[in-house]
Scaffold this active site. Structure first.
Site, PDB file in Angstrom:
ATOM      1  N   ARG A   1      56.656  26.246  65.475  1.00 34.68           N
ATOM      2  CA  ARG A   1      57.810  25.886  64.643  1.00 34.68           C
ATOM      3  C   ARG A   1      58.764  25.116  66.076  1.00 34.68           C
ATOM      4  NH1 ARG A   1      61.407  30.703  61.987  1.00 34.68           N
ATOM      5  NH2 ARG A   1      62.879  29.378  62.162  1.00 34.68           N
TER       6      ARG A   1
ATOM      7  N   GLU B   1      57.536  34.480  54.269  1.00 34.79           N
ATOM      8  CA  GLU B   1      57.859  33.805  55.168  1.00 34.79           C
ATOM      9  C   GLU B   1      56.642  34.350  55.838  1.00 34.79           C
ATOM     10  OE1 GLU B   1      61.079  34.247  57.677  1.00 34.79           O
ATOM     11  OE2 GLU B   1      61.602  36.223  57.924  1.00 34.79           O
TER      12      GLU B   1
ATOM     13  N   ASP C   1      59.404  29.922  58.504  1.00 37.18           N
ATOM     14  CA  ASP C   1      58.428  30.626  59.204  1.00 37.18           C
ATOM     15  C   ASP C   1      56.662  30.096  58.756  1.00 37.18           C
ATOM     16  OD1 ASP C   1      58.477  31.959  61.196  1.00 37.18           O
ATOM     17  OD2 ASP C   1      60.797  33.126  60.443  1.00 37.18           O
TER      18      ASP C   1
HETATM   19  C1  PEP Z   1      62.991  30.767  57.806  1.00 38.40           C
HETATM   20  O1  PEP Z   1      62.053  31.619  58.499  1.00 38.40           O
HETATM   21  O2  PEP Z   1      62.654  30.309  56.615  1.00 38.40           O
HETATM   22  C2  PEP Z   1      63.640  32.039  57.590  1.00 38.40           C
HETATM   23  C3  PEP Z   1      65.399  31.825  56.913  1.00 38.40           C
HETATM   24  O3  PEP Z   1      64.273  32.524  59.106  1.00 38.40           O
HETATM   25  P1  PEP Z   1      64.790  32.515  60.186  1.00 38.40           P
HETATM   26  O4  PEP Z   1      64.679  31.277  59.989  1.00 38.40           O
HETATM   27  O5  PEP Z   1      65.525  33.376  60.792  1.00 38.40           O
HETATM   28  O6  PEP Z   1      63.128  32.250  61.380  1.00 38.40           O
HETATM   29 MG    MG Z   2      62.238  33.330  59.585  1.00 30.26          MG
END
Ligand code: PEP
Ligand code: MG
Length: 583
Positions: free
Chosen positions: A470, A436, A460
């Site tokens: 985000r 990520e 991420d």
């Molecule tokens: C991501 O970052 O795509 C992920 C699945 O982790 P989270 O959304 O929990 O940061």
């Molecule tokens: Mg993540």
């Protein structure tokens, strides 16, 4: 006259309902009475908040950088002085005792009183010190409430209301799981903010990033929430209401159609079996995941066990929770991601204050590595729970091989600790990493050799590649999942893992978007990890795809360097067979 507000569509269908406005900030402090028996502990809570605030301010004063403005030290000293003054350190205690009310409300009452005293001061300089008073009070309030200020009271939540909030923290959003509402909308937040992800798991319509909805919408007003187009309509006329009633019926019809493929296996037209795993935040999410035919859990966001509480969960508590989860999965694989704490998932006990750039700071695996006792405690609990089923462990936010090797060392130490203590556990569990951060995707040739599997966290990955928060809707235009550089990183990670025969899944929100299913299949992806409520739509896309035929269209998308052409090429991927049929 109707008013239409535009935001970011987060989920699921349409709602027509009555508004309940959620409170925010210091203007809407919780207010409740305290029993005679609990007055002492309420007083202790306030005294503790003062102590905590003092500690933070002293810490801040101790660490003032050399190049900071000279008055900074003086300001902090002034705040410390205000904090020790009886008007803040003692008067609220008297209010708690006299009125038998909670500490936050007592503090607010005292703030109102002191504010009016400041207003009546004739000296301009002293009068402007009111701002300092507000800042100090806010600090005490934060200490009382923890970093995450929860604005939701259980009696805010009913079946048929639409919640309207400036913002909802992930910690608050989990409360919706037990208390159904018909829709929720917020002024801030992007499509893959953690709150939005939680919103998707709820299977109710929501729209984020509406900017000023909270101030435009009135309590008890009837509004329409269109979670498909990201639109909110205030004061709709009969024609619009009729239109939305039709849309709601159509949506329900489509849902019923999708329900028919619940028990169908996710096999493509050219006979490739695809795995669909569930992303979950708590054990109860397994119910819908199982109902929709998930093959297991591809991402358990364990950090939610660490939120909404005043201290870290112990090894025993974690062991019991993970064991229950693994047993409920009944032999299906469960991937437990170690706590991905920090940024917007910030537990009260962690108190990450005054961090300039939290998403880039001590978060995810960085925090676990900086807190090895917490990290090894969690890993011991996971290893112990692994006796009861097929458990995999996953580390979030790995940026380099150095971190990965440190994780492996800590894991080995955790195993030795359990061995030494004579505690039973499963030593032979698969370990993997989240991809990520762009550096992890680019270093995949090296990283892949040290892990059993990878999972691509596109939420991420997009954030860190495009340098776009985000959760911030004002820069949402840059958050483009089909941007050529994002696709290159994803495709490179999938191909590298496939070449090394290591399982790879995508667990970011891109995997849950049925518009992107064919594209991911064409890149060689065979495992999707998604929220339970998206399983059927993604499965529907899978069973209607011929991977081999799709590949050539996906390759031209991967060769494309122009972000503005991506949508047209994606459209081709999703519709080439329809044109062939029509021809
Ligand atoms: C991501 O970052 O795509 C992920 C699945 O982790 P989270 O959304 O929990 O940061
Ligand atoms: Mg993540």
């Amino acid at each position: 006259m109707s008013l239409v507000l535009h935001g970011i569509p987060v989920g699921k269908g349409y709602a027509i309902g009555k508004v309940h406005l959620l409170s925010s900030g210091l203007d809407d402090v919780p207010h409740y009475t305290i029993d005679e028996d609990n007055i002492e502990s309420e007083i202790a809570r306030y005294e503790n908040a003062i102590k905590q605030t003092k500690k933070q301010l002293e810490e801040l004063r101790k660490n003032i950088p050399d190049d900071a403005p000279t008055e900074l030290g003086a300001f902090i000293s002034f705040h410390l002085m205000m904090l020790s003054d009886v008007t803040l350190s003692h008067a609220p205690l008297e209010i708690i005792k006299e009125q038998k009310i909670n500490a936050e409300w007592a503090l607010r009452q005292q703030l109102v009183k002191l504010s009016s005293q400041f207003d009546s001061i004739s000296d301009d300089y002293l009068r402007t010190r009111k701002q300092d008073l507000n800042q100090v009070v806010e600090k005490i309030y934060k200490s009382l409430r923890g970093v995450e200020i929860s604005n939701i009271q259980p009696n805010d939540l009913f079946e048929d209301i639409i919640l309207v909030a400036t913002d909802i923290s992930p910690a608050d959003a989990v409360l919706f799981k037990e208390n159904r509402v018909s829709a929720f909308i917020t002024d801030v937040g992007g499509p893959t903010s953690h709150t939005a992800i939680l919103g998707k798991t709820l299977d109710i319509p929501s729209v984020f990033g509406l900017r000023n909805a909270r101030s435009l919408i009135k309590e008890d007003e009837w509004i329409i929430v269109d979670g498909v187009s990201g639109v909110v309509i205030l004061d709709p006329d009969n024609v619009v209401l009729g239109e939305y009633e039709k849309k709601t019926q159509q949506y329900k019809k489509e849902q019923r159609k999708l329900n028919k493929i619940k028990n169908v296996s996710a096999t493509t037209l050219d006979e490739i079996d695809i795995e669909i795993l569930a992303n979950i935040e708590e054990i109860s999410d397994l119910t819908l995941a199982n109902k929709n035919g998930a093959n297991g859990v591809g991402l358990f966001r364990s950090e939610f066990l660490f939120l909404n509480r005043d201290e870290m969960p112990s090894e025993e508590e974690q062991f019991e929770y993970y064991s229950k989860l693994v047993k409920k999965a009944a032999g299906k694989p469960v991937t437990i991601r170690t706590a991905d704490i920090g940024a917007d998932k910030n537990p009260r006990w962690f108190r990450q204050l005054d961090v300039i750039n939290p998403a880039m700071g001590l978060t995810g695996i960085r925090l676990s590595l900086a807190e090895p006792i917490m990290f090894r405690t969690q890993m011991r609990a996971i290893l112990r729970a692994a006796q009861f089923g097929k458990v995999k462990m996953m580390w979030p936010m790995i940026a380099s091989i150095t971190e990965l090797k440190q994780c492996i060392n800590h894991l080995n130490t955790a195993k030795e600790q359990l061995d030494d203590a004579g505690v039973e556990f499963e030593s032979d569990i698969e370990v993997g990493i989240m991809v990520e951060i762009p550096s992890a995707a680019l270093a995949m040739n090296t990283l892949i050799k040290h892990v059993d599997f990878i999972s691509i966290g596109t939420n991420d990955l997009i954030q860190y590649t495009m340098a776009v928060d985000r959760g911030d809707d004002s820069v949402n235009y840059l958050y483009q999942p089909t941007h050529p550089v994002i696709l290159k990183l994803i495709s490179h990670s999938i191909k590298t893992a496939n070449r090394h025969n290591k399982p790879v899944s995508v667990c970011g929100e891109m995997a849950a978007d049925s518009n992107l299913t064919r594209m991911l299949l064409g890149m060689g992806l065979k495992s999707f990890s998604i929220n339970a409520s998206s399983i059927l739509a993604v499965k529907n896309a899978i069973v209607n795809t011929n991977v081999q035929e799709t590949e050539k269209y996906v390759n031209s998308l991967l060769r494309n360097e122009n972000p503005d052409r991506a949508d047209a090429l994606l459209y081709k991927i999703n519709s080439y067979d329809k044109f062939e049929q029509d021809a």
